[in-house]
Motif scaffolding. Structure first.
Motif, PDB file in Angstrom:
ATOM      1  N   THR A 190     -12.068   0.637  -7.353  1.00 23.51           N
ATOM      2  CA  THR A 190     -11.152  -0.470  -7.625  1.00 23.51           C
ATOM      3  C   THR A 190     -10.777  -0.488  -9.101  1.00 23.51           C
ATOM      4  N   LEU A 191      -9.470  -0.477  -9.338  1.00 27.27           N
ATOM      5  CA  LEU A 191      -8.926  -0.644 -10.684  1.00 27.27           C
ATOM      6  C   LEU A 191      -8.401  -2.073 -10.793  1.00 27.27           C
ATOM      7  N   TRP A 228      -3.773   3.750  -1.462  1.00 23.04           N
ATOM      8  CA  TRP A 228      -3.838   2.830  -2.588  1.00 23.04           C
ATOM      9  C   TRP A 228      -3.315   1.478  -2.094  1.00 23.04           C
ATOM     10  N   ARG A 229      -4.172   0.484  -2.151  1.00 22.11           N
ATOM     11  CA  ARG A 229      -3.779  -0.861  -1.693  1.00 22.11           C
ATOM     12  C   ARG A 229      -3.858  -1.824  -2.866  1.00 22.11           C
ATOM     13  N   TRP A 230      -2.857  -2.673  -3.017  1.00 19.13           N
ATOM     14  CA  TRP A 230      -2.816  -3.536  -4.188  1.00 19.13           C
ATOM     15  C   TRP A 230      -2.603  -5.001  -3.823  1.00 19.13           C
ATOM     16  N   ALA A 289       0.836  -1.203   0.000  1.00 21.74           N
ATOM     17  CA  ALA A 289       0.000   0.000   0.000  1.00 21.74           C
ATOM     18  C   ALA A 289       0.872   1.254   0.000  1.00 21.74           C
ATOM     19  N   LEU A 290       0.273   2.336  -0.496  1.00 25.56           N
ATOM     20  CA  LEU A 290       0.851   3.667  -0.410  1.00 25.56           C
ATOM     21  C   LEU A 290      -0.205   4.586   0.181  1.00 25.56           C
ATOM     22  N   LEU A 309      -6.000  -2.792  -7.734  1.00 26.76           N
ATOM     23  CA  LEU A 309      -5.600  -1.617  -6.963  1.00 26.76           C
ATOM     24  C   LEU A 309      -6.855  -0.944  -6.441  1.00 26.76           C
ATOM     25  N   ASN A 310      -6.931  -0.800  -5.101  1.00 27.02           N
ATOM     26  CA  ASN A 310      -8.090  -0.188  -4.465  1.00 27.02           C
ATOM     27  C   ASN A 310      -7.699   1.208  -3.963  1.00 27.02           C
ATOM     28  N   VAL A 311      -8.391   2.238  -4.477  1.00 23.77           N
ATOM     29  CA  VAL A 311      -8.150   3.620  -4.084  1.00 23.77           C
ATOM     30  C   VAL A 311      -9.245   4.022  -3.105  1.00 23.77           C
TER      31      VAL A 311
END
Length: 262
Positions: free
Chosen positions: A198-199, A257-259, A122-123, A207-209
């Motif tokens: 979610t991308l 942002w979690r991936w 995550a960032l 990737l979840n924003v």
């Protein structure tokens, strides 16, 4: 453009922060795969002291009208901190803290602090604007440019919104709210429980924003990239939904942002 950069690492994630280029995130690589569109105008830049367009570049603070430069005629867009050099306050292997002092043409003194915190999965980005002088309206947000394709796979965008801001011919909200409509989008959505988009690049990455903020602009009209922009108010929000910065209460926002690999 200065080549000064700060590199953060956590696990196989690597983020590059560019203080001299608007305090933007220039790169985010996962296992060597770049998630962000590259170029001096891209990556992910902070939107401060406003987000999106201000109609005709003018905003009201009580009875006073302030005029901002029209950097996207006939409007002013995305603030101007993205065009300046930020100071580096602190760095660690997985964290960086930058600051930026608001100056002309912004009519109020204030300081913006931005924190980048990288983890293996995550960032987290945090923005805050504070003042020790006059109170003033402001907005905060981020404008990431995510690659439309990763490893040859096109992105899919998924979210649930309570409403979509109706967009006028001038690209600004009309004040009407509609049910969310299918894309393509250059539109602002209301998410009262917090931004959650979610991308997915099928077979590659999810990737979840997220953000506690209730607004996001989603933009997918460009061939190379898509944008998910959490922000503290809608476009033209300095006039329609201002948030106040006071000496006692700074304005603060965060996004994560979690991936996960697929």
């Amino acid at each position: 453009m200065s080549t000064k950069k700060i590199t953060l690492t956590a696990g196989d994630a690597e983020a590059t922060v560019l203080p001299d280029n608007g305090g933007r995130l220039g790169s985010l690589r996962l296992g060597g795969v770049e998630l962000l569109r590259q170029g001096d105008r891209y990556g992910c830049f902070p939107m401060v002291p406003w987000c999106g367009r201000i109609r005709d570049g003018r905003f009201h603070d009580g009875a006073t009208v302030h005029q901002m430069p029209l950097n996207s005629p006939p409007h002013a867009i995305h603030g101007f901190a993205r065009d300046g050099a930020w100071a580096t306050a602190r760095t660690a292997p997985d964290e960086a803290v930058l600051t930026y002092d608001l100056t002309d043409p912004w009519p109020y003194p204030g300081r913006v602090t931005q924190v980048f915190a990288l983890a293996p999965d995550a960032l987290t980005l945090t923005l805050a604007v504070e003042t020790y002088d006059s109170s003033f309206p402001a907005q905060l947000g981020w404008h990431p440019w995510f690659q439309r394709e990763l490893d040859g796979t096109g992105v899919q965008i998924a979210f649930d919104a309570a409403w979509q801001e109706e967009r006028g011919a001038d690209h600004l909200p009309t004040g009407n709210r509609t049910a969310p409509r299918p894309g393509p989008w250059d539109d602002c959505f209301g998410m009262p429980d917090g931004v959650d988009v979610t991308l997915t690049w099928p077979g590659t990455l999810e990737l979840n924003v997220t953000s506690p903020e209730p607004w996001a602009v989603v933009y997918d009209e460009q061939e190379a990239a898509v944008c998910v922009e959490p922000q503290t108010g809608p476009p033209n929000g300095l006039n329609t939904a201002p948030r106040l910065v006071t000496p006692l209460e700074p304005l603060e926002a965060t996004t994560t942002w979690r991936w996960r690999r697929l």
